[in-house]
Write a protein that holds these residues in place. Structure first.
Motif, PDB file in Angstrom:
ATOM      1  N   LEU A 149      -5.312  -2.290 -16.395  1.00 36.25           N
ATOM      2  CA  LEU A 149      -4.400  -2.716 -17.624  1.00 36.25           C
ATOM      3  C   LEU A 149      -3.841  -4.298 -17.179  1.00 36.25           C
ATOM      4  CD1 LEU A 149      -2.526   0.473 -18.134  1.00 36.25           C
ATOM      5  CD2 LEU A 149      -4.332  -0.539 -19.614  1.00 36.25           C
ATOM      6  N   ASN A 150      -4.165  -4.729 -15.849  1.00 32.59           N
ATOM      7  CA  ASN A 150      -3.561  -6.239 -15.625  1.00 32.59           C
ATOM      8  C   ASN A 150      -4.315  -6.710 -14.584  1.00 32.59           C
ATOM      9  OD1 ASN A 150      -2.619  -5.118 -13.405  1.00 32.59           O
ATOM     10  ND2 ASN A 150      -0.244  -5.273 -14.150  1.00 32.59           N
ATOM     11  N   ASP A 151      -4.304  -7.961 -14.173  1.00 34.67           N
ATOM     12  CA  ASP A 151      -5.095  -8.497 -12.951  1.00 34.67           C
ATOM     13  C   ASP A 151      -4.448  -8.228 -11.522  1.00 34.67           C
ATOM     14  OD1 ASP A 151      -6.929  -9.487 -14.783  1.00 34.67           O
ATOM     15  OD2 ASP A 151      -5.818 -11.036 -15.234  1.00 34.67           O
ATOM     16  N   GLU A 152      -3.477  -7.593 -11.542  1.00 38.20           N
ATOM     17  CA  GLU A 152      -2.884  -7.148 -10.376  1.00 38.20           C
ATOM     18  C   GLU A 152      -3.803  -6.426  -9.241  1.00 38.20           C
ATOM     19  OE1 GLU A 152      -0.096  -7.987  -8.652  1.00 38.20           O
ATOM     20  OE2 GLU A 152       1.038  -9.203 -10.418  1.00 38.20           O
ATOM     21  N   ALA A 153      -3.893  -6.598  -8.017  1.00 41.31           N
ATOM     22  CA  ALA A 153      -4.587  -5.951  -7.211  1.00 41.31           C
ATOM     23  C   ALA A 153      -4.047  -4.548  -7.062  1.00 41.31           C
ATOM     24  CB  ALA A 153      -4.631  -6.722  -5.722  1.00 41.31           C
ATOM     25  N   TYR A 154      -5.105  -3.532  -6.736  1.00 46.28           N
ATOM     26  CA  TYR A 154      -4.801  -2.120  -6.408  1.00 46.28           C
ATOM     27  C   TYR A 154      -6.056  -1.686  -5.623  1.00 46.28           C
ATOM     28  CZ  TYR A 154      -7.747  -1.281 -10.664  1.00 46.28           C
ATOM     29  OH  TYR A 154      -8.832  -0.935 -11.520  1.00 46.28           O
ATOM     30  N   PHE A 155      -5.708  -0.272  -5.098  1.00 42.80           N
ATOM     31  CA  PHE A 155      -6.820   0.149  -4.386  1.00 42.80           C
ATOM     32  C   PHE A 155      -6.693   1.541  -4.965  1.00 42.80           C
ATOM     33  CE2 PHE A 155      -7.751   3.029  -0.210  1.00 42.80           C
ATOM     34  CZ  PHE A 155      -9.151   2.654  -0.665  1.00 42.80           C
TER      35      PHE A 155
ATOM     36  N   ASN B 143       0.788  -2.704  -8.444  1.00 43.63           N
ATOM     37  CA  ASN B 143       1.835  -4.197  -8.070  1.00 43.63           C
ATOM     38  C   ASN B 143       1.209  -4.319  -6.758  1.00 43.63           C
ATOM     39  OD1 ASN B 143       3.390  -5.998  -7.748  1.00 43.63           O
ATOM     40  ND2 ASN B 143       5.450  -4.715  -7.013  1.00 43.63           N
ATOM     41  N   ASN B 144       0.341  -5.327  -6.738  1.00 42.91           N
ATOM     42  CA  ASN B 144      -0.191  -5.818  -5.364  1.00 42.91           C
ATOM     43  C   ASN B 144      -0.641  -4.945  -4.324  1.00 42.91           C
ATOM     44  OD1 ASN B 144      -0.680  -8.234  -3.844  1.00 42.91           O
ATOM     45  ND2 ASN B 144       1.242  -8.312  -2.825  1.00 42.91           N
ATOM     46  N   GLY B 145      -1.604  -4.314  -4.609  1.00 40.43           N
ATOM     47  CA  GLY B 145      -2.115  -3.251  -3.789  1.00 40.43           C
ATOM     48  C   GLY B 145      -1.726  -1.713  -3.626  1.00 40.43           C
ATOM     49  N   GLN B 146      -1.077  -1.352  -4.664  1.00 37.59           N
ATOM     50  CA  GLN B 146      -0.583   0.069  -4.619  1.00 37.59           C
ATOM     51  C   GLN B 146      -1.730   0.946  -4.586  1.00 37.59           C
ATOM     52  OE1 GLN B 146       2.286   0.010  -7.919  1.00 37.59           O
ATOM     53  NE2 GLN B 146       3.490   0.983  -6.693  1.00 37.59           N
ATOM     54  N   VAL B 147      -1.758   1.985  -3.918  1.00 38.70           N
ATOM     55  CA  VAL B 147      -2.927   3.234  -3.887  1.00 38.70           C
ATOM     56  C   VAL B 147      -2.809   3.835  -5.056  1.00 38.70           C
ATOM     57  CG1 VAL B 147      -3.809   4.787  -2.341  1.00 38.70           C
ATOM     58  CG2 VAL B 147      -2.859   3.146  -1.276  1.00 38.70           C
ATOM     59  N   ILE B 148      -3.941   4.037  -5.886  1.00 38.33           N
ATOM     60  CA  ILE B 148      -4.141   4.981  -6.976  1.00 38.33           C
ATOM     61  C   ILE B 148      -5.183   6.148  -6.327  1.00 38.33           C
ATOM     62  CG2 ILE B 148      -4.789   5.359  -9.296  1.00 38.33           C
ATOM     63  CD1 ILE B 148      -3.904   2.177  -9.375  1.00 38.33           C
ATOM     64  N   SER B 149      -4.670   7.408  -6.775  1.00 37.94           N
ATOM     65  CA  SER B 149      -5.537   8.515  -5.965  1.00 37.94           C
ATOM     66  C   SER B 149      -5.865   9.423  -6.723  1.00 37.94           C
ATOM     67  CB  SER B 149      -4.840   8.851  -4.808  1.00 37.94           C
ATOM     68  OG  SER B 149      -4.472   8.010  -3.753  1.00 37.94           O
ATOM     69  N   PRO B 150      -6.728   9.370  -7.912  1.00 38.11           N
ATOM     70  CA  PRO B 150      -7.054  10.281  -8.753  1.00 38.11           C
ATOM     71  C   PRO B 150      -7.985  11.572  -8.068  1.00 38.11           C
ATOM     72  CG  PRO B 150      -8.440   8.439  -9.099  1.00 38.11           C
ATOM     73  CD  PRO B 150      -7.294   7.956  -8.049  1.00 38.11           C
ATOM     74  N   ARG B 151      -7.889  12.640  -8.430  1.00 41.79           N
ATOM     75  CA  ARG B 151      -8.650  13.676  -7.980  1.00 41.79           C
ATOM     76  C   ARG B 151      -9.286  14.634  -9.181  1.00 41.79           C
ATOM     77  NH1 ARG B 151      -9.248  15.059  -2.290  1.00 41.79           N
ATOM     78  NH2 ARG B 151     -10.778  17.049  -2.424  1.00 41.79           N
ATOM     79  N   ILE B 152     -10.626  14.875  -9.155  1.00 41.84           N
ATOM     80  CA  ILE B 152     -11.017  15.834 -10.188  1.00 41.84           C
ATOM     81  C   ILE B 152     -11.835  16.759  -9.655  1.00 41.84           C
ATOM     82  CG2 ILE B 152     -12.687  15.758 -12.343  1.00 41.84           C
ATOM     83  CD1 ILE B 152     -12.350  12.981 -12.615  1.00 41.84           C
TER      84      ILE B 152
ATOM     85  N   LEU C 127       0.785  -1.351  -0.057  1.00 41.78           N
ATOM     86  CA  LEU C 127       0.077   0.192  -0.099  1.00 41.78           C
ATOM     87  C   LEU C 127       0.773   0.982  -0.094  1.00 41.78           C
ATOM     88  CD1 LEU C 127      -2.941  -1.214   2.328  1.00 41.78           C
ATOM     89  CD2 LEU C 127      -3.085  -0.229   0.077  1.00 41.78           C
ATOM     90  N   THR C 128       1.652   1.462  -1.131  1.00 39.77           N
ATOM     91  CA  THR C 128       2.465   2.751  -1.439  1.00 39.77           C
ATOM     92  C   THR C 128       1.785   3.491  -2.453  1.00 39.77           C
ATOM     93  OG1 THR C 128       3.775   1.326  -2.894  1.00 39.77           O
ATOM     94  CG2 THR C 128       4.633   1.647  -0.563  1.00 39.77           C
ATOM     95  N   SER C 129       2.011   4.652  -2.510  1.00 41.40           N
ATOM     96  CA  SER C 129       1.714   5.289  -3.853  1.00 41.40           C
ATOM     97  C   SER C 129       1.827   5.055  -5.094  1.00 41.40           C
ATOM     98  CB  SER C 129       1.783   6.953  -3.578  1.00 41.40           C
ATOM     99  OG  SER C 129       0.869   7.775  -4.274  1.00 41.40           O
TER     100      SER C 129
END
Length: 428
Positions: A199-205, A171-180, A64-66
């Motif tokens: 874009l792939n089957d890796e888990a993300y938040f 990559n295995n749970g990275q945090v994605i933080s879009p803002r609009i 859980l890194t950015s």
């Protein structure tokens, strides 16, 4: 790498976000950090999240890194455009605005990266979606590094839809933080379409926040498609302020993912305004989708309409919690809310709770929910007239779901959504 174990999420996130500072947004980020230090993420028994244990789900992730930008090609972007629909398009690359891969004219509107905002524009970020309203809004506020700021000029009509392509690869749970942040000035008109893409089957938040200001007599539409990988976890906070004589309409299609939580709030702030929220969720496997909606009527002579429909198969789970508040000054309010569901499996679960809280005495408000199975008599009727069982089932399910499609006002996009929905129904 940060490994999360039970009851360690709060400390782990705070350790990460302490490094995620930004000079332009230091004040609001500090507010978010302080809120998270005090409140943390929702506990298992937290009322607002008791059917959707996002915090527990996040414990299964180990990185859980950015997330940082990836090598995204122009061909990949163009492959996600909508057939027969001319659009301007803006690209999120793992939560960061990718101007080079975007294509837009800025005719009657402007687009800026958060990194290039003026001091005045910076103060608007977080003015609608308050960090104190939801812990995942606070988390996004602490994490985001960039965002898209869209300004529609007074009296201007944006003729082509603005397509937001939200690409995610982690990559295995990275945090994605879009803002609009969208600001539609008085008498402005525009339609937005957002596609969330794995874009792939890796888990993300994916933890996104969208703020929309709808100025006096402005008319904005926002359509969103969530069609992600079965490992994707998403928290989506969407808040709109709607002003006098303005109209705002959202349509959300949730087709695939692991666990998705949609928090959608409309603040109807003046007389003559109208807010509409429509949603469709088509779930199978163990997919879990939770739509939490909030409509706040604060002034007289305003209308709201809300309809969410779900079809659930296998071991999927749906949650609908819709709240309508009618304040004391909001006389002559018209508010409608309905949630309808079809369960195709004995193992599918729906938790639904429509709510009204009315403090005015001269209003027209209704709310309700239905849950049932596919109509066996109708299925038999169609089969008796020579229609195969699978085709008959598809016809009945689309007749149920298609009402949501009718609220999409762009023909080419509507046809695109109908195709997606029909393909999805064929797999349920």
């Amino acid at each position: 790498m940060t490994t999360l174990t039970k009851n360690k999420i709060k400390d782990s996130f705070l350790e990460i976000i302490a490094k995620a500072t930004s000079e332009n947004f230091s004040e609001i980020k500090q507010q978010a950090v302080e809120f998270l230090q005090k409140e943390g993420l929702p506990a298992a028994k937290a009322e607002e999240y008791k059917f959707t244990p996002l915090s527990k789900k996040l414990e299964s992730l180990t990185n859980l890194t950015s997330a940082t930008q990836i090598n995204l090609s122009a061909e990949a972007v163009k492959s996600e455009l909508i057939p027969d629909l001319e659009v301007d398009y803006l690209v999120f690359n793992n939560g960061n605005f990718d101007k080079e891969l975007s294509s837009y004219t800025e005719k009657n509107y402007s687009v800026k990266s958060f990194k290039s905002l003026s001091e005045e524009e910076t103060t608007k970020i977080g003015s609608i979606a308050k960090v104190s309203k939801d812990p995942f809004t606070a988390l996004n506020t602490a994490f985001f590094q960039d965002g898209i700021y869209i300004h529609i000029a007074k009296g201007k009509v944006v003729e082509r839809p603005i397509l937001i392509l939200n690409f995610n690869q982690a990559n295995n749970g990275q945090v994605i933080s879009p803002r609009i942040y969208v600001q539609g000035e008085s008498n402005a008109e525009a339609t937005f379409i957002e596609k969330v893409i794995s874009l792939n089957d890796e888990a993300y938040f994916l933890n996104g926040v969208t703020e929309v200001k709808v100025g006096e007599n402005a008319h904005l539409n926002y359509y969103k498609i969530q069609n992600e990988s079965t490992t994707a976890i998403e928290a989506n906070n969407f808040v709109s302020d709607v002003h006098r004589d303005a109209t705002f309409t959202s349509v959300t299609l949730s087709l695939k993912g692991d666990m998705i939580r949609n928090n959608l709030s409309l603040n109807l702030l003046d007389s003559g305004c109208e807010g509409n929220m429509y949603g469709l969720y088509l779930l199978d496997g163990k997919t879990h989708v939770d739509n939490h909606t909030n409509v706040d009527h604060t002034m007289p002579h305003a209308d709201s309409n809300e309809l969410y429909k779900g079809i659930l198969a296998e071991k999927s789970r749906g949650v609908f919690n819709g709240k309508i508040f009618v304040r004391q000054d909001a006389q002559k309010t018209n508010a409608f809310q309905q949630n309808n569901n079809i369960l195709l499996s004995d193992d599918a679960i729906i938790n639904t709770k429509p709510q009204l809280e009315i403090w005015a005495d001269d209003v027209k408000c209704s709310h309700g929910c239905t849950t049932g199975q596919l109509d066996e008599e109708a299925l038999f009727y169609l089969q008796a007239r020579g229609i195969g069982k699978d085709q008959a089932k598809g016809l009945l399910l689309y007749a149920f779901a298609g009402e949501i499609m009718d609220h999409i006002k762009i023909d080419a996009f509507k046809e695109y959504c109908i195709t997606l929905v029909q393909e999805r129904l064929g797999k349920l």
